[in-house]
Design an enzyme around this catalytic site. Structure first.
Site, PDB file in Angstrom:
ATOM      1  N   ASN A 118      50.441  37.655  50.121  1.00 34.43           N
ATOM      2  CA  ASN A 118      49.383  37.826  49.129  1.00 34.43           C
ATOM      3  C   ASN A 118      48.841  39.258  49.219  1.00 34.43           C
ATOM      4  OD1 ASN A 118      46.688  37.991  48.105  1.00 34.43           O
ATOM      5  ND2 ASN A 118      46.670  35.774  47.931  1.00 34.43           N
ATOM      6  N   HIS A 171      44.381  42.062  48.494  1.00 31.41           N
ATOM      7  CA  HIS A 171      43.469  43.004  49.148  1.00 31.41           C
ATOM      8  C   HIS A 171      43.992  44.439  49.179  1.00 31.41           C
ATOM      9  CE1 HIS A 171      40.630  39.969  49.550  1.00 31.41           C
ATOM     10  NE2 HIS A 171      41.465  39.183  50.204  1.00 31.41           N
ATOM     11  N   HIS A 177      46.487  36.845  42.931  1.00 27.29           N
ATOM     12  CA  HIS A 177      45.472  35.996  42.298  1.00 27.29           C
ATOM     13  C   HIS A 177      44.789  36.828  41.224  1.00 27.29           C
ATOM     14  CE1 HIS A 177      41.752  33.169  42.999  1.00 27.29           C
ATOM     15  NE2 HIS A 177      42.111  33.248  41.737  1.00 27.29           N
ATOM     16  N   ARG A 220      41.995  36.898  39.167  1.00 29.46           N
ATOM     17  CA  ARG A 220      40.717  36.183  39.045  1.00 29.46           C
ATOM     18  C   ARG A 220      40.092  36.464  37.686  1.00 29.46           C
ATOM     19  NH1 ARG A 220      38.439  34.423  44.281  1.00 29.46           N
ATOM     20  NH2 ARG A 220      36.633  33.891  43.045  1.00 29.46           N
ATOM     21  N   ARG A 227      38.394  41.049  40.096  1.00 30.39           N
ATOM     22  CA  ARG A 227      37.801  41.855  41.168  1.00 30.39           C
ATOM     23  C   ARG A 227      38.857  42.550  42.035  1.00 30.39           C
ATOM     24  NH1 ARG A 227      35.600  37.137  45.132  1.00 30.39           N
ATOM     25  NH2 ARG A 227      34.404  36.631  43.289  1.00 30.39           N
ATOM     26  N   GLU A 253      48.420  33.003  41.359  1.00 31.18           N
ATOM     27  CA  GLU A 253      47.288  32.090  41.558  1.00 31.18           C
ATOM     28  C   GLU A 253      46.313  32.295  40.415  1.00 31.18           C
ATOM     29  OE1 GLU A 253      47.354  32.337  46.436  1.00 31.18           O
ATOM     30  OE2 GLU A 253      45.587  32.993  45.338  1.00 31.18           O
ATOM     31  N   THR A 303      36.102  34.223  48.685  1.00 30.45           N
ATOM     32  CA  THR A 303      37.515  33.898  48.521  1.00 30.45           C
ATOM     33  C   THR A 303      37.580  32.434  48.086  1.00 30.45           C
ATOM     34  OG1 THR A 303      39.671  33.824  49.631  1.00 30.45           O
ATOM     35  CG2 THR A 303      37.738  33.378  50.999  1.00 30.45           C
ATOM     36  N   THR A 304      38.793  31.905  47.903  1.00 26.30           N
ATOM     37  CA  THR A 304      38.913  30.521  47.441  1.00 26.30           C
ATOM     38  C   THR A 304      38.423  29.592  48.546  1.00 26.30           C
ATOM     39  OG1 THR A 304      40.875  31.316  46.305  1.00 26.30           O
ATOM     40  CG2 THR A 304      40.503  28.954  46.281  1.00 26.30           C
ATOM     41  N   GLU A 344      49.920  23.116  47.545  1.00 26.81           N
ATOM     42  CA  GLU A 344      49.665  24.051  48.646  1.00 26.81           C
ATOM     43  C   GLU A 344      48.451  23.525  49.394  1.00 26.81           C
ATOM     44  OE1 GLU A 344      49.977  28.274  47.986  1.00 26.81           O
ATOM     45  OE2 GLU A 344      48.438  28.672  49.491  1.00 26.81           O
ATOM     46  N   HIS A 371      45.900  29.983  53.698  1.00 25.68           N
ATOM     47  CA  HIS A 371      44.502  30.395  53.778  1.00 25.68           C
ATOM     48  C   HIS A 371      44.066  30.536  55.230  1.00 25.68           C
ATOM     49  CE1 HIS A 371      41.007  31.301  51.265  1.00 25.68           C
ATOM     50  NE2 HIS A 371      40.396  31.198  52.423  1.00 25.68           N
ATOM     51  N   GLY A 372      43.681  31.753  55.562  1.00 25.94           N
ATOM     52  CA  GLY A 372      43.133  32.021  56.888  1.00 25.94           C
ATOM     53  C   GLY A 372      44.164  32.005  58.007  1.00 25.94           C
TER      54      GLY A 372
HETATM   55  N1  PXP Z   1      46.783  30.520  49.210  1.00 26.14           N
HETATM   56  C1  PXP Z   1      45.817  30.477  48.269  1.00 26.14           C
HETATM   57  C2  PXP Z   1      45.926  29.459  47.196  1.00 26.14           C
HETATM   58  C3  PXP Z   1      44.758  31.413  48.284  1.00 26.14           C
HETATM   59  O1  PXP Z   1      43.806  31.356  47.329  1.00 26.14           O
HETATM   60  C4  PXP Z   1      44.729  32.392  49.294  1.00 26.14           C
HETATM   61  C5  PXP Z   1      43.628  33.401  49.301  1.00 26.14           C
HETATM   62  O2  PXP Z   1      43.701  34.199  48.190  1.00 26.14           O
HETATM   63  C6  PXP Z   1      45.767  32.409  50.239  1.00 26.14           C
HETATM   64  C7  PXP Z   1      46.761  31.441  50.198  1.00 26.14           C
HETATM   65  C8  PXP Z   1      45.839  33.447  51.314  1.00 26.14           C
HETATM   66  O3  PXP Z   1      44.745  33.348  52.154  1.00 26.14           O
HETATM   67  P1  PXP Z   1      44.472  34.503  53.206  1.00 26.14           P
HETATM   68  O4  PXP Z   1      44.202  35.745  52.415  1.00 26.14           O
HETATM   69  O5  PXP Z   1      43.300  34.008  53.964  1.00 26.14           O
HETATM   70  O6  PXP Z   1      45.720  34.625  54.033  1.00 26.14           O
END
Ligand code: PXP
Length: 240
Positions: free
Chosen positions: A10, A13, A46, A48, A52, A73, A103-104, A154, A189-190
């Site tokens: 992803n 950032h 993503h 958005r 952003r 996304e 974030t999500t 997911e 995520h995370g």
């Molecule tokens: N999967 C989804 C659906 C997300 O929204 C995000 C965050 O944008 C991620 C994965 C990746 O999360 P992270 O940036 O915490 O690795």
């Protein structure tokens, strides 16, 4: 034999950093190419509602490059569905989106939004796009995802990443259920170097989407080389 697991990187950032100065560096497409050259199986972005980080032109350029599967996304809105049907990414992952969140923050409530999701998934499928739903690892959400026509779920690993007790077991049970229902299972995520192992070991999980940690870690691994190059250029400029 254990089936393989893919890594979707992803790059949101990278765009956050680019936008902080309003210029063109670092360029998300250039970073996408570097990520794929280093072994990423796909690129996740993503788009958005508030743009952003990733912007429409980033999504267009990354899709036009066509160098890796793109996982877009997006929120379940008409605007985003129209953009996705035009861009035709390899996959769309529908995520909940609130303007004020950083974030999500949680998974999509598929049980509650069955009707809207069924329509949007049908539109995306008709455009040839595979649809994934980003959900918390709850059996009711997995079942509802199958009912609304998603091909993939997911699983949100945020609570697991925050060390919530019992979360790995929830993820494992939800992953088993996705396979029983004929859905493909992804997670994300995370995730970090420290916590990715137990999730990657779940045999039903076929793809992890990872962003923030990788971009942060890239500063540590990449900064020494960038500093050396800057010093070299500075010193070279002083040689007469
Ligand atoms: N999967 C989804 C659906 C997300 O929204 C995000 C965050 O944008 C991620 C994965 C990746 O999360 P992270 O940036 O915490 O690795």
């Amino acid at each position: 034999m254990t089936e393989t697991i893919r890594l979707g990187v992803n790059i949101d950032h990278v765009a956050t950093l680019r936008n902080a100065r309003g210029g063109v560096h670092p360029d998300p497409l250039t970073v996408a190419k570097a990520a794929v050259a280093a072994g990423a199986d796909g690129i996740t972005i993503h788009l958005r509602e508030d743009r952003r980080h990733i912007r429409d032109e980033d999504a267009e350029r990354i899709r036009a490059w066509n160098g890796a599967p793109v996982n877009l996304e997006m929120a379940a809105t008409d605007e985003m569905t129209e953009i996705a049907c035009r861009l035709k990414p390899h996959a769309v992952c529908i995520v909940p989106e609130k303007r004020e969140e950083i974030t999500t923050e949680g998974g999509l409530d598929v049980v509650r939004h069955r009707a809207t999701l069924t329509l949007i998934i049908a539109r995306l499928n008709a455009a040839g796009i595979r649809v994934s739903l980003f959900i918390d690892p709850e059996p009711a959400q997995v079942r509802a995802s199958a009912e609304v026509g998603a091909a993939v779920v997911e699983l949100h690993t945020g609570a697991y990443a925050h060390d919530k007790p019992g979360e790995l077991e929830h993820l494992a049970a939800a992953a088993r259920l996705t396979a029983e229902l004929g859905l493909e299972c992804h997670a994300g995520h995370g995730l970090t170097f420290a916590n990715v192992g137990p999730v990657a070991a779940l045999k039903q999980v076929r793809e992890l989407n990872i962003g923030h940690y990788l971009i942060g870690e890239a500063l540590l691994t990449g900064l020494p080389a960038a500093i050396r190059e800057m010093r070299r250029l500075m010193l070279q400029a002083r040689v007469r």
